[in-house]
Design an enzyme around this catalytic site. Sequence first.
Site, mmCIF file in Angstrom:
data_model
loop_
_atom_site.group_PDB
_atom_site.id
_atom_site.type_symbol
_atom_site.label_atom_id
_atom_site.label_comp_id
_atom_site.label_asym_id
_atom_site.label_seq_id
_atom_site.Cartn_x
_atom_site.Cartn_y
_atom_site.Cartn_z
ATOM 1 N N LYS A 208 14.169 78.718 -42.311
ATOM 2 C CA LYS A 208 14.893 79.171 -43.576
ATOM 3 C C LYS A 208 15.912 80.194 -43.386
ATOM 4 O O LYS A 208 15.594 81.073 -42.802
ATOM 5 C CB LYS A 208 13.673 79.598 -44.541
ATOM 6 C CG LYS A 208 14.352 80.071 -45.948
ATOM 7 C CD LYS A 208 13.183 80.307 -46.942
ATOM 8 C CE LYS A 208 12.668 81.697 -46.963
ATOM 9 N NZ LYS A 208 11.773 82.265 -48.090
ATOM 10 N N LYS B 235 18.613 82.894 -44.754
ATOM 11 C CA LYS B 235 18.968 83.893 -45.913
ATOM 12 C C LYS B 235 20.501 83.828 -46.100
ATOM 13 O O LYS B 235 21.275 83.854 -45.468
ATOM 14 C CB LYS B 235 18.552 85.464 -45.639
ATOM 15 C CG LYS B 235 17.146 85.710 -45.485
ATOM 16 C CD LYS B 235 16.495 85.639 -47.037
ATOM 17 C CE LYS B 235 15.101 85.972 -46.816
ATOM 18 N NZ LYS B 235 14.470 85.753 -48.362
ATOM 19 N N LYS C 91 4.273 83.159 -54.020
ATOM 20 C CA LYS C 91 3.730 84.395 -53.333
ATOM 21 C C LYS C 91 2.391 84.940 -54.000
ATOM 22 O O LYS C 91 2.501 85.535 -55.050
ATOM 23 C CB LYS C 91 4.689 85.561 -53.339
ATOM 24 C CG LYS C 91 6.038 85.269 -52.589
ATOM 25 C CD LYS C 91 7.226 86.299 -52.671
ATOM 26 C CE LYS C 91 8.276 86.498 -52.029
ATOM 27 N NZ LYS C 91 9.032 84.959 -51.864
ATOM 28 N N GLU D 293 16.829 77.841 -52.680
ATOM 29 C CA GLU D 293 15.732 78.475 -53.088
ATOM 30 C C GLU D 293 16.296 79.477 -54.015
ATOM 31 O O GLU D 293 17.323 80.192 -53.420
ATOM 32 C CB GLU D 293 14.796 79.169 -52.167
ATOM 33 C CG GLU D 293 13.771 80.111 -52.671
ATOM 34 C CD GLU D 293 12.802 80.724 -51.437
ATOM 35 O OE1 GLU D 293 12.402 81.823 -51.729
ATOM 36 O OE2 GLU D 293 12.959 79.997 -50.496
ATOM 37 N N ASN E 159 7.576 77.488 -41.758
ATOM 38 C CA ASN E 159 9.046 77.932 -41.366
ATOM 39 C C ASN E 159 9.317 79.236 -40.753
ATOM 40 O O ASN E 159 8.685 80.304 -40.986
ATOM 41 C CB ASN E 159 9.843 77.593 -42.549
ATOM 42 C CG ASN E 159 9.624 78.720 -43.697
ATOM 43 O OD1 ASN E 159 9.430 78.469 -44.701
ATOM 44 N ND2 ASN E 159 10.264 79.863 -43.336
ATOM 45 N N ALA E 160 10.308 79.010 -39.915
ATOM 46 C CA ALA E 160 10.757 80.447 -39.310
ATOM 47 C C ALA E 160 12.093 80.881 -40.174
ATOM 48 O O ALA E 160 12.789 80.115 -40.814
ATOM 49 C CB ALA E 160 11.482 80.169 -37.883
#
Length: 350
Positions: free
Chosen positions: A150, A152, A257, A209, A123-124
């Site tokens: 994605k 923010k 992560k 998310e 994803n970008a």
Amino acid sequence: MRLREFAVDLETPLSTAKGDIERREGFLVAVDAAGETGVGEATPLPGWTESLGDCRDALADLAEGDAAADADPVSALEDGSLADAPAARHAVSLAVADARARAADRPLAASLATDSHTSLPVNATLGDDGPEATVEAAEAAVESGYGCLKLKVGARDLTDDVARLRAVREAVGPDVSLRADANAAWDRWTADRFLDSVEELGLDLDYLEQPLPADELDGHAVLRRLHDTPIALDESLAAVPPQRALASNAADVLVCKPMALGGPDRVRDLAARARDAGVDVVVTTTIDAVVARLGALHVAASLPGERAHGLATASLLDADLAADPAPVREGRMRVPEGPGLGIDVSALFS
């Protein structure tokens, strides 16, 4: 075991609900194992890992033969001496895995799973800009081949975030997947309003998310029950034991992560548990340098499924530690075919 300290600036500060990220500092680690030398990276990120100073101390203790760390990188992965330093453990774990894959003359992904992928969609990531700038960035990403974006959210008024998402959806059409990442910025009432709005508008998010603070697993579970939009957990995996997050039924997706979880072995173990629980896994970086990005790519390629991962972060850096052997092309990253990570260790430590 050898260490090299580094720092890389972002080309443009990345705005998140937790503040701007402008620079990444960390350590490269070279480890001899299985007759080969492997490389790993520790790039701490406060809120997800230990501090830079604590990471430095943990790695220095290990490199200098401190008794508490047992002076053995392989043993340190098993004896708990790096338990409180996930970024340091990530570097050592990745370096050992890289060395073993080099010894087997196989790419790291193929050494982790016999049915590993050779390339993956990614994803970008779009920062917290206004509607016009966000749409411009989204259109540029789609034109370059990305099928998943994605955004923010959470740093501005909720209605502004909904407007940004609506503008992007109208600009890119229904076939592009959209994700929203709030970085734990909201309370449950705000998250509920946001989800009501995006669902009423039919914006069709792939997932939302981390809408709530990291330790509010019950609140995330309630959001899952009340809404159709899938809920993903990210920061929660650094704040509570991942097994607890799985058991709480708080997530449809775990955003893993490797740097925050402590290494590729930890991610693969959690992914197997998640799969058994019917929860998907997306692997992302912590805006790392090339070694950790490659490690995350290999780990993601070793997992089943074809979901877009959050690995396309090289373009956020103003400079890197070495040429990237896995650039994004048409919204995908190809796994290097060489042994291990597919990068020259000697060039990194010259």
